[in-house]
Design an enzyme around this catalytic site. Structure first.
Site, short mmCIF file in Angstrom:
data_model
loop_
_atom_site.label_atom_id
_atom_site.label_comp_id
_atom_site.label_asym_id
_atom_site.label_seq_id
_atom_site.Cartn_x
_atom_site.Cartn_y
_atom_site.Cartn_z
CG HIS A 234 -0.30 0.20 2.53
ND1 HIS A 234 0.03 -0.84 3.36
CD2 HIS A 234 0.08 1.33 3.18
CE1 HIS A 234 0.58 -0.36 4.47
NE2 HIS A 234 0.62 0.95 4.38
CG ASP A 269 0.01 -4.28 2.75
OD1 ASP A 269 0.08 -3.66 1.67
OD2 ASP A 269 0.01 -3.71 3.86
CB SER A 349 3.36 1.42 6.25
OG SER A 349 2.22 1.62 7.04
#
Length: 493
Positions: A234, A269, A349
């Site tokens: 993402h 992901d 992230s």
């Protein structure tokens, strides 16, 4: 020799006739007073007390006086005259002899207080002295005021002299050098500072720009020789196949390099990017089996765009099924996450989660917020990382082929419970899928895969993904109130 004086008897003179008439005894009266002298009225005799009072408080027998004997009839031993506190006057002292008769003394007499008293010191009606300020002399008042003024003048003069005699120091002092200490700080191996020093060079900040929009994230160098960096899908998915999009990796020394997407895997992901910069510091990869709940961990990344940020905590849970759906990306994954209380915020992230030895044990990917697990909001002490075994497997596939393959059962399900047992309710079955071939139908409830309990739709995805495509597994289902086991050969997705 003079004669000794003989004692002479002195005879008092006869009183005058007037005194004899006034105070003398009449010749016809034998006693001191006249018999016809008026006498005071007789004292009234009080009526006898009631019989009950006499029984309660009267003498125990005729001829006795004082208090009655105790109820037992055995009077206490009376002290004798040899006792240290027993004197001859004890019978008239009520504090020593309870049988002594009571007597009242004369009332208290206070000296008579004059109506008008002058002076500052006066005496009240009970003989106590009081100071009356209104009668303090003017001289005494003036003397006290003069003393106060004198003390104030002396204090003010001394203060003025001291401030006048002390020179004002200069505002600036060129060449000033402040003292310092050089303590021998010892940082033991395995400390957070030692881990940070080792890991920070292997963690990069990732800047993504698409037109006027931009985003930041983190990444970890997994192959320094070839320039491969692993991050979250993402983080970079918005720049894939978009004209004019730019991805840039910024290293710990402040240098930067353009990056290209090697491959992306929305089902986990994860993504791998590549930079053309030789000699990068590579992170040491650990294993998922070495991680247990309670292990200390350190998170390194660029939260909120602040590169090289280090936070610490522990592993608070393992194998936590977490559904990921990145906003603005095609991420649709369910991971068996490493849960940690190390503070993780947006921008972490794709960053590193390392153990006490500095080995990479996970890629930070999501945080829990009041609205659920995701990448928005701030840290509330619940962060999730993709286990290193999954990272290694997917990254190797992405570097080799540009894509990753996962196992699939071929069903869509949702979490259900009957109050005693949880499971995954099958909503539909894909035609020709592994589930269709195994005989799984809609409305079946899957409760186990190869002996591993399934309590939700997320746990079903994780249980299936632990097996390789083409592997045959046993699926336990509940149908019509009874359970049964079916064999299914997993597909590749």
């Amino acid at each position: 020799m003079p004669d000794r004086l003989e004692p002479r008897r002195v005879v008092a003179p006869e009183p005058p006739a007037g005194q004899q008439a006034a105070f003398g005894r009449p010749a016809s009266v034998p006693g001191s007073f006249s018999g016809d002298r008026p006498r005071p009225p007789a004292r009234p005799v009080p009526p006898p007390p009631p019989e009950a009072v006499l029984r309660a408080f009267g003498p125990p027998a005729p001829g006795h006086r004082g208090l009655q004997e105790p109820p037992s009839g055995r009077p206490g031993r009376r002290r004798t005259a040899t006792g240290p506190w027993w004197k001859a006057d004890a019978r008239s002292d009520p504090w020593r002899d309870p049988y002594a008769p009571a007597g009242l003394g004369a009332p208290a007499v206070y000296p008579e207080v004059p109506a008008e008293q002058t002076g500052p010191v006066v005496v009240d009606d009970k003989g106590r002295k009081r100071l009356r300020l209104r009668d303090v002399s003017v001289r005494l008042s003036a003397l006290a005021l003069l003393a106060v003024l004198l003390v104030g003048a002396v204090g003010g003069g001394v203060g003025w002299f001291l401030t006048r005699s002390t020179p004002e120091s200069p505002l600036l002092s060129p060449g000033t050098t402040l003292s310092q200490v050089d303590p021998g700080i010892t940082r033991e191996p395995g400390s957070i500072s030692a881990i940070a020093e080792e890991v920070i060079p292997a963690v990069v900040s990732i800047e993504v720009r698409v037109g006027e929009a931009g985003a930041t994230g983190s990444g970890v160098v997994i192959d320094g020789d070839e320039g491969y960096i692993v991050t979250n899908n993402h983080v970079v998915s918005g720049a894939d196949d978009v004209e004019g999009a730019e991805i840039r990796a910024v290293f710990s020394d402040g240098s930067g390099s353009a990056a290209r997407i090697v491959g992306r895997d929305p089902a986990s992901d994860l993504a791998v990017i590549k930079v053309e910069k030789p000699g990068l510091v590579t992170a040491s990869l650990g294993t998922s089996d070495s991680v247990v709940v309670g292990d200390p961990v350190v998170a390194v990344g660029s939260p909120l765009g602040l590169a090289g940020t280090v936070t610490s905590g522990i592993v608070s849970a393992l194998d936590r099924p977490v559904r990921l759906a990145g906003e603005g990306s095609d991420t649709n994954a369910v991971i068996s996450a490493v849960q940690t209380d190390a503070p993780i915020n947006p921008g972490n992230s794709g960053g590193a989660l390392v153990d006490a030895s500095g080995a990479l044990v996970g890629i930070n990917t999501a945080i829990a917020s009041l609205g659920g697990a995701g990448t928005t909001g701030g840290s509330i002490g619940l962060g999730f990382a993709i286990p290193i075994d999954t990272v290694r497997d997917v990254a190797e596939q992405l570097i080799s082929t540009g894509s990753a393959v996962h196992s699939s059962l071929g069903v869509n399900a949702r979490s259900v419970t009957d109050g005693t047992r949880d499971g995954a309710l099958v909503l539909n079955v894909e035609p020709g899928s592994a589930a269709d071939e195994a005989g799984i139908r809609e409305r079946d409830v899957i409760i186990a895969v190869d002996g591993e309990r399934v309590g939700s739709s997320e746990e079903l995805v994780v249980a299936v993904d632990r097996h390789a495509p083409g592997e045959e597994v046993t699926v336990e289902i509940v149908r019509g109130g009874s359970s049964r086991e079916l064999r299914a050969t997993l597909d590749a997705a």
